[in-house]
Design a protein around this motif. Sequence first.
Motif, PDB file in Angstrom:
ATOM      1  N   GLN A  60      30.769 -24.311 -58.041  1.00 46.33           N
ATOM      2  CA  GLN A  60      31.474 -23.444 -59.228  1.00 46.33           C
ATOM      3  C   GLN A  60      32.844 -24.112 -59.576  1.00 46.33           C
ATOM      4  O   GLN A  60      32.946 -24.596 -60.819  1.00 46.33           O
ATOM      5  N   GLU A  61      33.775 -24.177 -58.709  1.00 43.56           N
ATOM      6  CA  GLU A  61      34.891 -24.996 -58.990  1.00 43.56           C
ATOM      7  C   GLU A  61      34.922 -26.599 -59.211  1.00 43.56           C
ATOM      8  O   GLU A  61      35.501 -26.855 -60.305  1.00 43.56           O
ATOM      9  N   LEU A  62      34.071 -27.234 -58.840  1.00 47.19           N
ATOM     10  CA  LEU A  62      33.939 -28.533 -59.062  1.00 47.19           C
ATOM     11  C   LEU A  62      33.209 -29.102 -60.563  1.00 47.19           C
ATOM     12  O   LEU A  62      33.597 -29.753 -61.253  1.00 47.19           O
ATOM     13  N   LEU A  63      32.026 -28.121 -60.727  1.00 47.52           N
ATOM     14  CA  LEU A  63      31.305 -28.019 -61.932  1.00 47.52           C
ATOM     15  C   LEU A  63      32.415 -27.676 -63.112  1.00 47.52           C
ATOM     16  O   LEU A  63      32.470 -28.448 -64.169  1.00 47.52           O
ATOM     17  N   SER A  64      33.301 -26.623 -62.895  1.00 49.57           N
ATOM     18  CA  SER A  64      34.160 -26.275 -63.917  1.00 49.57           C
ATOM     19  C   SER A  64      35.202 -27.141 -64.143  1.00 49.57           C
ATOM     20  O   SER A  64      35.542 -27.640 -65.274  1.00 49.57           O
ATOM     21  N   ASN A  65      35.613 -27.831 -62.914  1.00 52.46           N
ATOM     22  CA  ASN A  65      36.527 -29.103 -63.439  1.00 52.46           C
ATOM     23  C   ASN A  65      36.083 -30.296 -63.972  1.00 52.46           C
ATOM     24  O   ASN A  65      36.658 -30.876 -65.141  1.00 52.46           O
ATOM     25  N   ALA A  66      34.699 -30.651 -63.832  1.00 50.29           N
ATOM     26  CA  ALA A  66      34.216 -31.708 -64.423  1.00 50.29           C
ATOM     27  C   ALA A  66      33.904 -31.368 -66.044  1.00 50.29           C
ATOM     28  O   ALA A  66      34.090 -32.206 -67.012  1.00 50.29           O
ATOM     29  N   LEU A  67      33.682 -30.131 -66.156  1.00 58.00           N
ATOM     30  CA  LEU A  67      33.614 -29.645 -67.687  1.00 58.00           C
ATOM     31  C   LEU A  67      34.836 -29.574 -68.452  1.00 58.00           C
ATOM     32  O   LEU A  67      34.894 -30.033 -69.366  1.00 58.00           O
ATOM     33  N   ARG A  68      35.827 -29.079 -67.739  1.00 56.41           N
ATOM     34  CA  ARG A  68      37.349 -28.863 -68.427  1.00 56.41           C
ATOM     35  C   ARG A  68      38.234 -30.167 -68.526  1.00 56.41           C
ATOM     36  O   ARG A  68      38.675 -30.447 -69.406  1.00 56.41           O
ATOM     37  N   HIS A  69      38.039 -30.955 -67.290  1.00 51.59           N
ATOM     38  CA  HIS A  69      38.926 -31.840 -67.255  1.00 51.59           C
ATOM     39  C   HIS A  69      38.364 -33.380 -67.118  1.00 51.59           C
ATOM     40  O   HIS A  69      39.090 -34.268 -67.514  1.00 51.59           O
ATOM     41  N   SER A  70      37.251 -33.588 -66.570  1.00 51.71           N
ATOM     42  CA  SER A  70      36.719 -35.011 -66.604  1.00 51.71           C
ATOM     43  C   SER A  70      36.582 -35.805 -67.775  1.00 51.71           C
ATOM     44  O   SER A  70      36.416 -37.220 -67.452  1.00 51.71           O
ATOM     45  N   GLU A  71      35.957 -35.380 -68.800  1.00 53.05           N
ATOM     46  CA  GLU A  71      35.495 -36.023 -69.795  1.00 53.05           C
ATOM     47  C   GLU A  71      34.353 -36.913 -69.460  1.00 53.05           C
ATOM     48  O   GLU A  71      34.149 -38.143 -70.021  1.00 53.05           O
ATOM     49  N   ALA A  72      33.611 -36.512 -68.553  1.00 55.20           N
ATOM     50  CA  ALA A  72      32.341 -37.336 -67.773  1.00 55.20           C
ATOM     51  C   ALA A  72      31.027 -37.256 -69.039  1.00 55.20           C
ATOM     52  O   ALA A  72      31.108 -36.125 -69.655  1.00 55.20           O
ATOM     53  N   SER A  73      30.264 -38.228 -68.685  1.00 54.17           N
ATOM     54  CA  SER A  73      29.212 -38.200 -69.690  1.00 54.17           C
ATOM     55  C   SER A  73      28.168 -37.779 -68.610  1.00 54.17           C
ATOM     56  O   SER A  73      26.943 -37.619 -69.094  1.00 54.17           O
ATOM     57  N   GLU A  74      28.143 -38.067 -67.329  1.00 52.74           N
ATOM     58  CA  GLU A  74      27.150 -37.830 -66.069  1.00 52.74           C
ATOM     59  C   GLU A  74      27.617 -37.161 -64.861  1.00 52.74           C
ATOM     60  O   GLU A  74      28.794 -37.715 -64.519  1.00 52.74           O
ATOM     61  N   VAL A  75      26.984 -36.365 -64.628  1.00 57.31           N
ATOM     62  CA  VAL A  75      27.403 -35.478 -63.196  1.00 57.31           C
ATOM     63  C   VAL A  75      26.147 -35.577 -62.268  1.00 57.31           C
ATOM     64  O   VAL A  75      25.044 -35.383 -62.487  1.00 57.31           O
ATOM     65  N   THR A  76      26.179 -35.805 -61.047  1.00 53.77           N
ATOM     66  CA  THR A  76      25.503 -36.001 -60.087  1.00 53.77           C
ATOM     67  C   THR A  76      25.679 -34.953 -58.917  1.00 53.77           C
ATOM     68  O   THR A  76      26.803 -34.812 -58.620  1.00 53.77           O
ATOM     69  N   VAL A  77      24.825 -33.900 -58.715  1.00 52.92           N
ATOM     70  CA  VAL A  77      24.833 -32.836 -57.696  1.00 52.92           C
ATOM     71  C   VAL A  77      23.729 -33.121 -56.529  1.00 52.92           C
ATOM     72  O   VAL A  77      22.703 -33.277 -56.739  1.00 52.92           O
TER      73      VAL A  77
END
Length: 157
Positions: A71-88
Amino acid sequence: MSQATSLDQDVTVGEVPGDLTLDLHSWGLAGCIDRLTIPLRRQGMRLRFETPHHGLEIPAACAVLLYRVAQELLSNALRHSEASEVTVRLEAVYHGIRLSIRDNGIGFNTESQVPGVKKPGYGLCLMTMAVYEANGTISTDSSLGEGTRVCITLPLD
């Protein structure tokens, strides 16, 4: 939905019922984590979710900790990373379970002391303490412009 939307607000209120224990029992850890990715998908991020195709008995305390970390890591990816791709990735390892979350975002300097340069916040620090308290390990690999990968391993013995 804005980039600043929290996963808790979007998923807990709109998607996941309030009792996490029941959710883990009904959906399993992988299902609950997968549901956390809904806001990222809505923002147009490509999600890759890798999980074993066999059941693994995970103690409730372990499952809750891994869920909160995700939850924390995905929230960080959403709010801060400016990523276009995430792998879990959720996988069984020798006497344990490992959760890895990687993004291709802007990253941060894990050792910077320079004002204005992004470095880990309180969420990552508190998460690290909780993982260590559970006798687990956590590694964070990030650098500016290279994205971020966080890997958590918890023992199951």
